[in-house]
Each structure stands twice: as C-alpha cells, then as structure tokens.
Design a protein around this motif. Structure first.
Motif, short mmCIF file in Angstrom:
data_model
loop_
_atom_site.label_atom_id
_atom_site.label_comp_id
_atom_site.label_asym_id
_atom_site.label_seq_id
_atom_site.Cartn_x
_atom_site.Cartn_y
_atom_site.Cartn_z
N GLN A 42 0.82 -1.21 0.00
CA GLN A 42 0.00 0.00 0.00
C GLN A 42 0.85 1.25 0.00
OE1 GLN A 42 -3.46 -0.18 2.58
NE2 GLN A 42 -3.01 1.88 3.32
N THR A 43 1.98 1.22 0.70
CA THR A 43 2.86 2.38 0.79
C THR A 43 3.34 2.82 -0.58
OG1 THR A 43 3.61 1.60 2.96
CG2 THR A 43 4.93 3.29 1.88
N PHE A 44 3.66 1.88 -1.43
CA PHE A 44 4.14 2.20 -2.78
C PHE A 44 3.10 3.02 -3.54
CE2 PHE A 44 4.04 1.06 -7.32
CZ PHE A 44 5.27 1.54 -7.72
N TRP A 45 1.85 2.59 -3.48
CA TRP A 45 0.81 3.28 -4.22
C TRP A 45 0.47 4.63 -3.60
CZ3 TRP A 45 0.32 1.71 -8.87
CH2 TRP A 45 0.54 0.37 -9.17
N VAL A 46 0.66 4.77 -2.31
CA VAL A 46 0.47 6.08 -1.68
C VAL A 46 1.55 7.03 -2.14
CG1 VAL A 46 0.40 7.33 0.52
CG2 VAL A 46 -0.71 5.10 0.32
N VAL A 47 2.79 6.54 -2.24
CA VAL A 47 3.88 7.37 -2.77
C VAL A 47 3.54 7.84 -4.20
CG1 VAL A 47 6.29 7.37 -3.52
CG2 VAL A 47 5.66 6.31 -1.35
N ILE A 48 3.04 6.92 -5.02
CA ILE A 48 2.65 7.28 -6.38
C ILE A 48 1.55 8.34 -6.35
CG2 ILE A 48 1.61 6.42 -8.51
CD1 ILE A 48 4.49 5.54 -8.05
N ALA A 49 0.58 8.19 -5.44
CA ALA A 49 -0.51 9.16 -5.33
C ALA A 49 0.02 10.54 -4.95
CB ALA A 49 -1.53 8.68 -4.30
N VAL A 50 0.97 10.59 -4.02
CA VAL A 50 1.56 11.87 -3.61
C VAL A 50 2.28 12.52 -4.79
CG1 VAL A 50 3.29 12.95 -2.14
CG2 VAL A 50 1.78 11.21 -1.19
N ILE A 51 3.05 11.73 -5.51
CA ILE A 51 3.80 12.27 -6.67
C ILE A 51 2.84 12.80 -7.73
CG2 ILE A 51 5.35 11.66 -8.56
CD1 ILE A 51 6.67 9.63 -6.67
N LEU A 52 1.82 12.03 -8.07
CA LEU A 52 0.86 12.45 -9.08
C LEU A 52 0.11 13.71 -8.64
CD1 LEU A 52 -0.63 9.02 -10.25
CD2 LEU A 52 1.04 10.46 -11.44
N ALA A 53 -0.25 13.75 -7.35
CA ALA A 53 -0.96 14.94 -6.83
C ALA A 53 -0.07 16.18 -6.93
CB ALA A 53 -1.38 14.70 -5.39
N CYS A 54 1.21 16.03 -6.60
CA CYS A 54 2.13 17.16 -6.68
C CYS A 54 2.31 17.63 -8.11
CB CYS A 54 3.48 16.78 -6.07
SG CYS A 54 3.45 16.54 -4.29
N ILE A 55 2.42 16.67 -9.06
CA ILE A 55 2.55 17.03 -10.47
C ILE A 55 1.30 17.78 -10.96
CG2 ILE A 55 2.74 16.12 -12.82
CD1 ILE A 55 4.45 13.85 -11.66
N PHE A 56 0.13 17.23 -10.61
CA PHE A 56 -1.12 17.86 -11.03
C PHE A 56 -1.24 19.28 -10.47
CE2 PHE A 56 -5.50 18.88 -9.73
CZ PHE A 56 -6.08 19.03 -10.99
N LEU A 57 -0.96 19.44 -9.19
CA LEU A 57 -1.10 20.75 -8.55
C LEU A 57 -0.08 21.75 -9.08
CD1 LEU A 57 -1.76 19.55 -4.89
CD2 LEU A 57 -3.39 20.72 -6.39
N SER A 58 1.08 21.26 -9.49
CA SER A 58 2.11 22.15 -10.04
C SER A 58 1.63 22.80 -11.34
CB SER A 58 3.40 21.37 -10.30
OG SER A 58 3.92 20.86 -9.08
N PHE A 59 0.83 22.03 -12.11
CA PHE A 59 0.30 22.57 -13.37
C PHE A 59 -1.04 23.28 -13.17
CE2 PHE A 59 3.20 19.31 -15.01
CZ PHE A 59 3.86 20.02 -16.00
N ALA A 60 -1.82 22.82 -12.19
CA ALA A 60 -3.16 23.38 -11.99
C ALA A 60 -3.14 24.72 -11.28
CB ALA A 60 -4.03 22.40 -11.21
N THR A 61 -2.11 24.97 -10.48
CA THR A 61 -2.03 26.23 -9.74
C THR A 61 -0.62 26.81 -9.86
OG1 THR A 61 -1.29 25.26 -7.63
CG2 THR A 61 -3.66 25.30 -8.04
N ASP A 62 -0.54 28.11 -9.73
CA ASP A 62 0.77 28.78 -9.80
C ASP A 62 1.47 28.82 -8.45
OD1 ASP A 62 0.38 29.32 -12.51
OD2 ASP A 62 -0.65 31.21 -12.07
N ALA A 63 0.70 28.58 -7.37
CA ALA A 63 1.25 28.77 -6.02
C ALA A 63 1.83 27.49 -5.42
CB ALA A 63 0.17 29.32 -5.09
#
Length: 332
Positions: A24-45
């Motif tokens: 489960q930890t592996f997939w949570v790490v993937i979720a964190v990475i994907l969320a950070c990538i998405f937020l980096s493009f979705a918001t400027d802040a």
C-alpha cells in the motif's frame, strides 16, 4: 531440472517487484507524486519555494506523532489521546518556561508528562485489561482539561528568559535552510525504522500484533511491551508539542484538537493495519504527506476547507479497502 543463475536472479527481481507493487505504501507514494505534479500545473502557487517549505514543515507534526502511533497500531491497539497529550505537553513547557525556568527544565517537564500519561494508559490496557479505545478516549478529555487547568484556559506566548531559544528550536532552519521540524522528523523516522526492523523489541511488537496469544506462549513480555508502546506514542506527541510550540510561538488550549484523526489516518493510509501486525515508519511519513498535500490543495484549488474531512475519511476507507482486497487475494 537445474535452475540457472540468470533464472534465479530473474525470479528474485520478479518477486521483489511483485512485493513492491502489492504494498500500500508504494501506491500512496505514487498518489503523492501524481498529486504534486497535477497541482504544479493546476495552480501557480503550489510549486513555489514558500509553499513547499510550508508543506514539508506542516507534514512533520502529524508525521512525528504518527511514528509513535505506528508502534501502537502494530500491536493491534489505538491511541485517541495524542492530540490532547500534545496540547498538555506544550502547555506544560510554556507554563514552566513562563515561570522563569530554563528551556531544558521546560522540555524535561513536558517529556516526563508525556511518559507518565503513556505509562498510565499502558498499565490500564496491559495489566487491567481495559479496552484501548476506552482508555485513550478518556485520556483525550483528561489531558485537555489538565491543559486548561495549567494555563487557566489562557494563551501563553511569553516563555521567559529562553524565549528566543525555544522559537529557534521549533521555527529555525539550522542546516542547509531545511526547517528544523523536518530534520527532527527525519531523525525520528530513522530511529523508528531501525527499532522496528533490526531490534528484538521491534520483532516482539510485530509478534504481538500478529498473534498475541502465540507471542505470550513463546515468552514475549507482552504486558511490558504494551506499556512501552503507549509510552512511545505519548512521547512522540510530547516531542511534536515541544516543536510546535517553538514554531507557533504561542500555546492555546485548542492546540492539537482533532489531530488524532489525522494521525490515525496517516498511519493507516501509509499501510499500517488496524488489526495489528503491519506498519512502517516510512508509511507513516508518506501517509502524513498525502494528508497535507490534500489539505494544501483544497485552498489552492478554491475548494471549501470543510471538505477536508471528507477527503481524509475517504482516503482512510480506500486504504482499508485496499488492505481487505490484499488479504482476500492472499487467502485465495
């Protein structure tokens, strides 16, 4: 039929990848990475240095307490009092220093307070057979009330002659500009990981969570270890309280309110099993990271902050569902 060296290496690599993808930890790490990538493009802040600095610092308080909670959950227990213990230890530190004592005396008083509370919880649970839920729920109320008594329900923001030392301890960045709380979290995570992975005490904790009756029959000192893990849980809350006091520069009696939910969520989302026997230090940190990224993203995306509980609760349910599916596949 003889097995070649290449086949053996390929089999080990395959089994490693299988274990990695099934955690489960592996997939949570993937979720964190994907969320950070998405937020980096979705918001400027999101990807700004200031916001990332705040995220990493905010992760630490939940993560440090989650490290202690991991010990408890691995044994099959639960500690609902950590938020109130954090508040009480913060208040003990603040009141002691406000009275003119040094920072060393204040920290010692806070740590002793945490250990006494943890020992009290552990004795009731291990030796008197009280349910962990009931004991720690009661302590949640007791510790919060004691914090109000200690401060007369007022805000403490003056910490005596060592005021600046305390603020530097929690709010400084002494090494390469990294926030001090992050450094403390890393050190405590390494210690926790070492204890769980390489010590007899850690093996005994997993043995109790796996099968307490069998652990007793094999000579594991179950009662003593249970007392110890609740002391560790309270101590982690006390340490987080000390650090957070230095970071905030003030202590109120609502400090840590609702934190137990975030801590348990971080531990469970990171891969710990509420039934006991499973849990890692890295998982606790990753779980805390996902919760903080969710919390941070709500404001940046213009979503009402009241939805935070829905997202965290949903993440807990998804984590438990993942664990149930994994256990079901193993049983087949």
């Amino acid at each position: 039929m003889a097995v070649t060296l290449d086949q053996t290496i390929a089999q080990k690599q395959h089994s490693f990848l299988s274990r990695l993808f099934s955690t489960q930890t592996f997939w949570v790490v993937i979720a964190v990475i994907l969320a950070c990538i998405f937020l980096s493009f979705a918001t400027d802040a999101f990807a700004t240095s200031k916001n990332l600095y705040n995220i990493t610092r905010n992760i630490t308080f939940v993560a440090i307490v989650a490290l202690g909670m991991t010990f408890v959950i691995i044994t099959g227990g639960i500690d609902l009092s950590v938020g109130s213990v954090l508040c009480l230890c913060s208040m003990v530190l603040a009141v002691t220093m406000h009275a003119g004592y040094s920072i060393e005396i204040g920290i010692l008083a806070a740590i002793i307070t945490a250990l006494v509370i943890g020992g009290f919880n552990g004795v009731l649970i291990a030796y008197l057979g009280f349910p962990p839920f009931v004991v720690t729920l009661g302590m949640l109320s007791i510790a919060r009330s004691l914090a109000m008594v200690a401060s007369n329900n007022t805000v403490v923001f003056q910490f005596g002659p060592d005021h600046d030392k305390l603020l530097a301890l929690g709010g400084g960045a002494w090494v390469f500009g990294i926030a001090n709380p992050v450094l403390y979290m890393i050190i405590l995570a390494l210690i926790t990981g070492f204890i769980l992975r390489w010590t007899k005490f850690g093996r005994h904790i997993f043995a109790i969570g796996g099968n307490e009756h069998a652990a007793t029959l094999t000579g594991v000192p179950v009662k003593q270890i249970k007392v110890a893990v609740y002391m560790i849980s309270a101590l982690s809350a006390g340490i987080a309280g000390i650090i957070q006091t230095g970071w905030l520069g003030a202590v109120t009696t609502n400090l840590g309110t609702g934190m137990e939910l975030q801590v348990i969520a971080a531990t469970v989302i990171g891969g710990a099993n509420l039934a006991g026997g499973i849990g890692t230090a890295f998982g606790a940190i990753v779980g805390a990271a996902l919760i903080e990224v969710i919390r941070n993203s709500l404001g940046l995306l213009g979503i009402n902050a009241f939805w935070q509980g829905v997202f965290i609760g949903g993440a807990i349910l998804m984590a438990v569902l993942f664990d149930r599916i994994r256990n079901f596949r193993r049983s087949d």
